[in-house]
Design a protein around this motif. Structure first.
Motif, PDB file in Angstrom:
ATOM      1  N   GLN A  57       1.927  19.864  -1.009  1.00  0.00           N
ATOM      2  CA  GLN A  57       3.052  18.862  -1.469  1.00  0.00           C
ATOM      3  C   GLN A  57       2.335  17.801  -2.066  1.00  0.00           C
ATOM      4  N   GLN A  58       1.672  17.066  -1.538  1.00  0.00           N
ATOM      5  CA  GLN A  58       0.855  16.021  -1.881  1.00  0.00           C
ATOM      6  C   GLN A  58       0.113  16.169  -3.379  1.00  0.00           C
TER       7      GLN A  58
ATOM      8  N   LEU B 264       0.732  10.199   2.553  1.00  0.00           N
ATOM      9  CA  LEU B 264       0.241   9.260   3.648  1.00  0.00           C
ATOM     10  C   LEU B 264       0.782   7.914   3.469  1.00  0.00           C
ATOM     11  N   ARG B 265       0.800   7.175   4.707  1.00  0.00           N
ATOM     12  CA  ARG B 265       1.568   6.016   4.645  1.00  0.00           C
ATOM     13  C   ARG B 265       0.539   5.015   5.724  1.00  0.00           C
ATOM     14  N   VAL B 266       0.549   4.051   5.726  1.00  0.00           N
ATOM     15  CA  VAL B 266      -0.074   3.055   6.630  1.00  0.00           C
ATOM     16  C   VAL B 266       0.831   2.339   7.363  1.00  0.00           C
ATOM     17  N   ASP B 267       0.357   1.919   8.864  1.00  0.00           N
ATOM     18  CA  ASP B 267       1.134   1.181   9.632  1.00  0.00           C
ATOM     19  C   ASP B 267       0.533  -0.071   9.939  1.00  0.00           C
TER      20      ASP B 267
ATOM     21  N   VAL C  43       0.809  -1.172  -0.163  1.00  0.00           N
ATOM     22  CA  VAL C  43       0.133  -0.033  -0.024  1.00  0.00           C
ATOM     23  C   VAL C  43       0.891   1.313  -0.190  1.00  0.00           C
ATOM     24  N   ASN C  44       1.802   1.173   0.824  1.00  0.00           N
ATOM     25  CA  ASN C  44       2.911   2.649   0.901  1.00  0.00           C
ATOM     26  C   ASN C  44       3.573   2.713  -0.554  1.00  0.00           C
ATOM     27  N   LEU C  45       3.999   1.564  -1.187  1.00  0.00           N
ATOM     28  CA  LEU C  45       4.533   1.727  -2.415  1.00  0.00           C
ATOM     29  C   LEU C  45       3.572   2.461  -3.329  1.00  0.00           C
TER      30      LEU C  45
END
Length: 334
Positions: free
Chosen positions: A192-193, A88-91, A77-79
């Motif tokens: 930025q996004q 945005l990133r998930v953990d 997902v992060n890639l």
């Protein structure tokens, strides 16, 4: 799905689902259906289901395997988020493992979700509303704590500036000059996004324009070469056109021109879609800049206030130094 199948040996079926007409229109999702038995091949090469993967059913192996798959999913997902230009990133870890004080909500399910949409409160819905209120309070308190910590750090920094040599303070004061509002807006995460998404669309558009130019060059080249051959072999070209005696050279040219023509059509279609996406991304970027401006102005004023404090400290230190020099001069005069 391919990675899961490769790691487990399962057969994995993917079902893509669009959002329901009455549900959340962002809820495009997929279901992965797994055999939980490894796929093997019989002597004829036909796939058959083999033994059940019991390691997924018993502890501690099942917990470790599920944790590894959650981590792999988060990485994928992060890639995808990074490639799409999102910050945005998930953990994959739980809130507790991440050291967060917020609570997870409970999955509503189909029936409870339908009841909630009709305005009927459910036990799970009530629980989620309680969790959301709790999390909002935690986040608010976290913001207060962070602001207090920031102010404490600034007071400590000011105290340090009061003790350093005056010449060093003169050099440091310019480092506290406030940034321009425009620069602060540009550095806002959502801006930025949006800019990253715009840059990605711009690169895709440029690549497609380059591809289209290459295809058109090949089309012109093949057309010129075909015409040259026809002029040099007019009788063979006539027989070919009449279908009496096909020429391999002309057939190859026609096949290449046909292929390039299809490629040109597909590339033009993709380019038109990308142009539309680029315009949408540009509008989104401009909108985010407008929305970010009030926050940037507050940040600019915050920096300006601190800059004025440092300048006031410098003026105070310079005044004290001047008074000391005057005192020393008077002592020498006596």
């Amino acid at each position: 799905a391919q990675g899961l199948s490769a790691r487990t040996g399962w057969a994995v079926d993917v079902a893509m689902h669009a959002p329901g007409r009455e549900g959340d229109q962002r809820n495009t999702h997929a279901h992965l259906l797994c055999t939980t038995r490894r796929v093997e091949y019989d002597p004829s090469g036909r796939p058959v289901l083999g033994p059940k993967t019991r390691e997924w059913d018993v502890l501690p192996s099942s917990k470790e395997l599920v944790s590894a798959e959650r981590t792999e999913w988060a990485n994928q997902v992060n890639l995808a988020l990074e490639q799409a230009g999102h910050d945005l990133r998930v953990d994959a870890r739980s809130y507790s493992d991440q050291g967060l004080e917020i609570l997870p909500t409970s999955h509503l399910g189909v029936h409870a979700n339908a009841m909630e949409r009709r305005g009927e409160q459910t036990e799970r819905g009530d629980y989620n509303r309680h969790v959301q209120a709790h999390n909002a309070q935690v986040i608010s308190l976290k913001g207060v704590r962070e602001k207090r910590a920031e102010e404490a750090a600034w007071r400590k920094e000011l105290a340090t500036l009061e003790t350093i040599p005056l010449k060093d303070l003169k050099q440091k004061v310019y480092r506290y000059r406030p940034e321009r509002v425009e620069d602060l807006v540009t550095r806002m995460p959502k801006v930025q996004q949006a800019y990253n998404a715009l840059a990605m669309m711009d690169k895709k558009r440029t690549d497609l324009q380059q591809t289209l130019g290459d295809i058109q060059w090949h089309l012109r080249k093949q057309g010129t070469e075909q015409q040259t051959w026809r002029e040099a072999h007019q009788v063979k070209a006539w027989l070919h056109d009449k279908g009496l005696f096909k020429q391999a050279v002309l057939s190859a040219y026609e096949k290449q021109i046909q292929d390039f023509t299809h490629q040109e059509k597909d590339t033009r279609k993709s380019l038109a879609q990308t142009e539309t996406s680029y315009v949408d991304a540009e509008h989104a970027w401009k909108r985010e800049r407008i929305l970010a401006e009030p926050e940037a102005k507050v940040a600019h004023q915050h920096q300006l206030d601190r800059y004025e404090q440092v300048k006031a400290l410098l003026a105070k230190r310079q005044s004290l130094e001047k008074n000391r020099e005057n005192d020393r001069s008077q002592d020498l005069g006596r």
